[in-house]
Design an enzyme around this catalytic site. Structure first.
Site, PDB file in Angstrom:
ATOM      1  N   HIS A 137      -2.550 -11.986  -0.892  1.00 29.98           N
ATOM      2  CA  HIS A 137      -2.680 -10.879  -1.841  1.00 29.98           C
ATOM      3  C   HIS A 137      -2.324  -9.564  -1.168  1.00 29.98           C
ATOM      4  O   HIS A 137      -2.412  -9.424   0.059  1.00 29.98           O
ATOM      5  CB  HIS A 137      -4.108 -10.811  -2.424  1.00 29.98           C
ATOM      6  CG  HIS A 137      -5.132 -10.243  -1.475  1.00 29.98           C
ATOM      7  ND1 HIS A 137      -5.468  -8.915  -1.452  1.00 29.98           N
ATOM      8  CD2 HIS A 137      -5.881 -10.832  -0.513  1.00 29.98           C
ATOM      9  CE1 HIS A 137      -6.390  -8.710  -0.526  1.00 29.98           C
ATOM     10  NE2 HIS A 137      -6.655  -9.865   0.057  1.00 29.98           N
ATOM     11  N   CYS A 138      -1.891  -8.602  -1.990  1.00 34.86           N
ATOM     12  CA  CYS A 138      -1.643  -7.249  -1.509  1.00 34.86           C
ATOM     13  C   CYS A 138      -2.659  -6.342  -2.196  1.00 34.86           C
ATOM     14  O   CYS A 138      -3.706  -6.802  -2.643  1.00 34.86           O
ATOM     15  CB  CYS A 138      -0.202  -6.819  -1.788  1.00 34.86           C
ATOM     16  SG  CYS A 138       0.248  -6.823  -3.532  1.00 34.86           S
ATOM     17  N   ALA A 139      -2.355  -5.064  -2.345  1.00 33.80           N
ATOM     18  CA  ALA A 139      -3.328  -4.125  -2.908  1.00 33.80           C
ATOM     19  C   ALA A 139      -3.605  -4.372  -4.385  1.00 33.80           C
ATOM     20  O   ALA A 139      -4.714  -4.118  -4.863  1.00 33.80           O
ATOM     21  CB  ALA A 139      -2.823  -2.691  -2.716  1.00 33.80           C
ATOM     22  N   ARG A 162      -1.796  -7.282  -6.287  1.00 29.53           N
ATOM     23  CA  ARG A 162      -1.300  -8.558  -6.810  1.00 29.53           C
ATOM     24  C   ARG A 162      -1.737  -9.758  -5.978  1.00 29.53           C
ATOM     25  O   ARG A 162      -1.813  -9.679  -4.750  1.00 29.53           O
ATOM     26  CB  ARG A 162       0.230  -8.530  -6.865  1.00 29.53           C
ATOM     27  CG  ARG A 162       0.808  -7.719  -7.992  1.00 29.53           C
ATOM     28  CD  ARG A 162       2.255  -7.395  -7.740  1.00 29.53           C
ATOM     29  NE  ARG A 162       2.390  -6.286  -6.804  1.00 29.53           N
ATOM     30  CZ  ARG A 162       3.519  -5.942  -6.210  1.00 29.53           C
ATOM     31  NH1 ARG A 162       4.620  -6.635  -6.450  1.00 29.53           N
ATOM     32  NH2 ARG A 162       3.574  -4.922  -5.398  1.00 29.53           N
TER      33      ARG A 162
END
Length: 468
Positions: A26-28, A30
């Site tokens: 995961h990113c910030a 998504r």
């Protein structure tokens, strides 16, 4: 069962079950899922899951938008189902191996230039702030005029605004070595050699004040301050050369021999071959781009503003980073940013119209945050979650971007930096351009909003699309 655990369970089923999931990261905003077979993904079911703000397949990853904070909680729940979890960078490295050769090349290009962008953004903001502070109206508040500004203050602002561009080849060579498997510090030193004060200054040579050195009587040798392409090509070849040398040098001598040979060969090659050839090519590219951006009657703004977000969808927009860097390095201004910001703002206007017009509570909850995100310069939630999903809103956003870009081109707007747009982008237009900047953004938003409201969306169309 908690709400987030139910969401995680539904999502896993909708993407084809645990057996179809290779890894999760995961990113910030998504959740990034690497799947074994993208055909097993039930897109409609994914989009109907609570808290999902959109989902799309990009760069070898199935990316599900949840938003800041929420994505962390969903990731924690998903990871408890026994799936392989990886960091976003590890998964991105793995994803790069997928796709066509052209797609991989564009991703690699982006990997080189994206890490450099933050310092160039900061430099652009410094330019904007200096432009604001140096305006007569502002200086008059302190009882001084531009002629009375202390030289030490001007020197201080030049350090802030010029350093990144003077040493740009060092940044590019460092990042290129890093991406292509070389030792970044060797790339950094090679880049610094390209701007050594022992060489004739590139800007002095361009201005006719300094003569280039002549090797063998015909090869012009100069410093490459503000240049991108020679350092990029030198970085690629240098990284490959370093790896080739390292494989053939005994381990006991590697520390001494490998950097010695790499730097000796590469600085010779860079100054005598790569630099002269690719600096000429770079100047040609910049000349063509400058001519296109200066087309009369706002034609360039119309085309770029209208097509920019289509380019973003394809994922090849990173290739324009080099153009913007070149524009800033040579002219200290960036007309491309002024046009692109209208394309971004227009997608916000289209998403906002959908949110206000729909009676769907879920779609409203998706459209409103997406439009705010676009106003902050991030269009992915608006494009993939709302506008492109229903088709016409995206097209109306393109038209709005074309209208705003046309006006930006007519007004001759030029940002002092890159990579920030719409609301954050105002900081790039503090040098007397803030009012026309606001105007072109409002035009882009208004056109996209009005067209989407009148022709681009209805709940009836929404129902028909979702039933297909």
């Amino acid at each position: 069962m908690s709400e987030n655990r139910k969401i995680a369970e539904d999502l896993i089923d909708a993407v084809g079950g645990r057996e179809n999931i290779h890894s999760v990261a995961h990113c910030a905003t998504r959740l990034r899922i690497m799947v074994n077979d993208k055909e097993k993904i039930d897109q409609e079911r994914v989009e109907q899951i609570d808290k999902v703000k959109g989902a799309f397949f990009n760069s070898g990853q199935y990316q599900v938008i949840f938003g800041t904070g929420t994505v962390n909680r969903i990731y924690e729940e998903v990871s408890q189902f026994g799936l392989e979890t990886k960091s976003a960078s590890e998964q991105k490295t793995e994803a790069i191996k997928s796709g066509s050769r052209f797609q991989r090349a564009i991703r690699t290009f982006g990997d080189v230039f994206v890490p450099i962008i933050p310092v160039l953004v900061a430099t652009g903001l410094f330019m904007g702030v200096r432009g604001l502070v140096m305006q007569e109206e502002i200086l008059s508040l302190f009882g001084i005029t531009p002629d009375h500004v202390p030289e030490n203050f001007l020197l201080f602002t030049q350090i802030l605004t010029d350093t990144a561009f003077i040493f740009l080849p060092a940044l590019v060579a460092w990042s290129t070595f890093r991406v292509f498997g070389g030792t970044p510090i060797i790339g950094l030193v090679l880049g610094l050699m390209l701007v050594s004060p022992s060489l004739p200054n590139a800007w002095g040579v361009a201005g006719g004040d300094v003569e280039p050195l002549r090797f063998f009587g015909f090869i012009p040798v100069v410093g490459y301050q503000g240049s991108v392409l020679p350092a990029f090509i030198a970085g690629i070849i240098g990284a490959k050369l370093e790896r080739w040398v390292r494989k053939r040098v005994p381990e006991a001598l590697d520390l001494i021999v490998t950097p010695f040979i790499t730097l000796l060969v590469m600085i010779s090659l860079s100054l005598l071959v790569i630099g002269p050839i690719f600096h000429t090519i770079e100047q040609g590219i910049l000349s063509v781009a400058t001519n296109v951006l200066s087309w009369p009657f706002g034609i360039s703004g119309l085309l770029i503003g209208g097509l920019n977000q289509i380019i973003v969808i394809t994922g090849v927009h990173h290739i324009f980073n080099m153009l913007e860097i070149q524009l800033l390095a040579k002219y200290h201004s960036n007309p491309y940013n002024a046009i692109v910001t209208c394309a971004v703002a227009a997608q916000a206007g289209a998403a906002l119209a959908v949110g206000l017009k729909t009676k769907s509570v879920k779609l409203k909850a998706l459209a409103y945050p997406s439009s705010v995100s676009a106003l902050l310069g991030i269009t992915e939630p608006a494009i993939f979650g709302v506008n492109l999903r229903y088709g016409k809103p995206f097209v109306m956003g393109l038209i709005g971007g074309a209208a705003g870009g046309f006006l930006a081109s007519i007004l001759g707007l030029k940002g002092t930096g890159m990579a920030v747009t719409v609301i954050p982008g105002t900081l790039l237009y503090l040098n007397g351009q803030i009012l026309p900047y606001i105007l072109v953004n409002l035009v882009a938003i208004a056109v996209a909003f009005a067209l989407t409201w009148m022709f681009g969306y209805s709940d009836k169309v929404k129902k028909e699309i979702e039933q297909q």
